[in-house]
Design a protein around this motif. Structure first.
Motif, short mmCIF file in Angstrom:
data_model
loop_
_atom_site.label_atom_id
_atom_site.label_comp_id
_atom_site.label_asym_id
_atom_site.label_seq_id
_atom_site.Cartn_x
_atom_site.Cartn_y
_atom_site.Cartn_z
N ALA A 43 0.83 -1.20 0.00
CA ALA A 43 0.00 0.00 0.00
C ALA A 43 0.87 1.25 0.00
CB ALA A 43 -0.93 0.00 1.21
N ALA A 44 1.96 1.23 0.73
CA ALA A 44 2.85 2.39 0.79
C ALA A 44 3.45 2.70 -0.58
CB ALA A 44 3.96 2.16 1.81
N LEU A 45 3.77 1.66 -1.35
CA LEU A 45 4.29 1.88 -2.71
C LEU A 45 3.27 2.63 -3.56
CD1 LEU A 45 5.92 -1.59 -3.56
CD2 LEU A 45 7.12 0.57 -3.15
N ALA A 46 2.02 2.21 -3.47
CA ALA A 46 0.98 2.85 -4.28
C ALA A 46 0.73 4.29 -3.83
CB ALA A 46 -0.31 2.04 -4.21
N LEU A 47 0.76 4.53 -2.52
CA LEU A 47 0.52 5.88 -2.01
C LEU A 47 1.62 6.84 -2.45
CD1 LEU A 47 -0.84 5.42 1.63
CD2 LEU A 47 -2.10 6.12 -0.41
N ALA A 48 2.80 6.33 -2.63
CA ALA A 48 3.93 7.17 -3.03
C ALA A 48 3.93 7.46 -4.53
CB ALA A 48 5.25 6.52 -2.63
N TYR A 49 3.11 6.74 -5.28
CA TYR A 49 3.07 6.90 -6.73
C TYR A 49 2.42 8.22 -7.12
CZ TYR A 49 1.39 6.25 -11.53
OH TYR A 49 1.11 6.41 -12.85
N ARG A 50 2.97 8.86 -8.14
CA ARG A 50 2.38 10.06 -8.72
C ARG A 50 2.23 9.84 -10.23
NH1 ARG A 50 1.48 10.33 -4.33
NH2 ARG A 50 1.89 11.96 -2.77
N PRO A 51 1.11 10.29 -10.82
CA PRO A 51 0.93 10.12 -12.26
C PRO A 51 2.14 10.63 -13.04
CG PRO A 51 -1.09 10.94 -11.27
CD PRO A 51 -0.04 10.98 -10.19
N GLY A 52 2.57 9.82 -13.97
CA GLY A 52 3.77 10.14 -14.73
C GLY A 52 5.00 9.41 -14.24
#
Length: 296
Positions: A43-52
């Motif tokens: 979940a932490a990996l996904a939360l850190a993701y930004r479009p692009g």
């Protein structure tokens, strides 16, 4: 993933930045500290993701890959018996790996040339409006975790099996992908929560739990049916109603049980024509107009 958030596992971020997935007491993995640590990390990996950004890769364990292998083999066998031709053909074109969990960028790379759709990571529940609206941009928000190894054929929440084996195989069909984009465009027109709920209900009873007649049999095209080892065996015992937008938009349902009532189309073309017209023209006044028409 979407729907009522209280029924899924909320993801919270503490003051110290620690990410925690709050599993319910009935979740198969709630008593497994290693699984809970994995869920938090993914979940932490996904939360850190930004479009692009590049989609974060998950270093899946052998145990997690084995869950995918087990479920993939059994679902593929059931699809040959219960899935409609459009789904089977699109799944063959996408050709997902069955021996390991694919990374989301792999899914996007295979899917994009077929229909233009791509995947983006989600830590957990995506707000309904955001989830649907992203379809207009040919984007599907997907979780990356997988169900607990103790119950490979059960999950109380959408996981990688549902998001990829269910939705990606469906989105590999240009016919289904076009319907998703119409859902996204409709969402951008809607302002009221009531209209959005009506839209989500229709989506639920069709693209998630839809069935159709084909070759003298009732076959599934909905991802909720085609990604569930148990539900795919049960849908032929459901009460079948004709495809009816007003009824689907207002019917209550319980996501924790097998669906007792399903709406059956007469063909894939029937699905396209009726849903296409509805999604292409829906606005905030549509539910009231349908209610008045039905009462006349």
């Amino acid at each position: 993933m979407f729907e009522e958030g209280q029924l899924y596992s909320p993801v919270v971020k503490g003051p110290d930045g620690a990410v925690t997935v709050q599993l319910t007491s009935e979740h198969p993995g709630v008593g497994d500290p290693d699984y809970r640590t994995r869920r938090n990390a993914i979940a932490a990996l996904a939360l850190a993701y930004r479009p692009g950004d590049p989609i974060p890769h998950v270093d899946y364990t052998d145990e997690e890959h084995n869950v995918w292998r087990t479920v993939s083999v059994e679902l593929a066998r059931k699809h040959r018996t219960y899935a409609c031709t459009e789904f089977l053909e699109s799944a063959a074109r996408l050709n997902l790996p069955t021996d390991r969990i694919p990374q989301l960028d792999e899914v996007s790379a295979a899917l994009s040339p077929l229909t233009g759709f791509r995947y983006a990571p989600a830590a957990g529940l995506v707000p309904l409006r955001d989830f649907f609206a992203s379809f207009a941009d040919s984007t599907f928000h997907s979780t990356q975790y997988i169900r607990h190894h103790s119950a490979p054929f059960y999950t109380p929440e959408p996981d990688a099996v549902h998001e990829i084996i269910g939705h990606a195989n469906q989105l590999a069909s240009p016919r289904f992908a076009d319907l998703y984009r119409l859902v996204g465009a409709a969402t951008t027109r809607l302002e009221t929560d009531a209209a959005l709920k009506f839209l989500s209900n229709v989506f639920w009873f069709t693209l998630e739990f839809g069935v159709l007649r084909e070759g003298g049999e009732v076959r599934a095209y909905g991802t909720g049916l085609l990604s569930s080892y148990g539900e795919i065996e049960e849908f032929r015992h459901a009460d079948l109603e004709p495809l009816d937008i007003a009824a689907m938009g207002t019917m209550r349902y319980d996501i924790t049980r097998y669906q007792p009532v399903l709406f059956c189309a007469e063909s894939m073309s029937h699905v396209e024509d009726m849903l296409g017209r509805f999604f292409a023209t829906m606005d905030d006044d549509t539910p009231l107009r349908l209610a008045v028409r039905g009462a006349a």
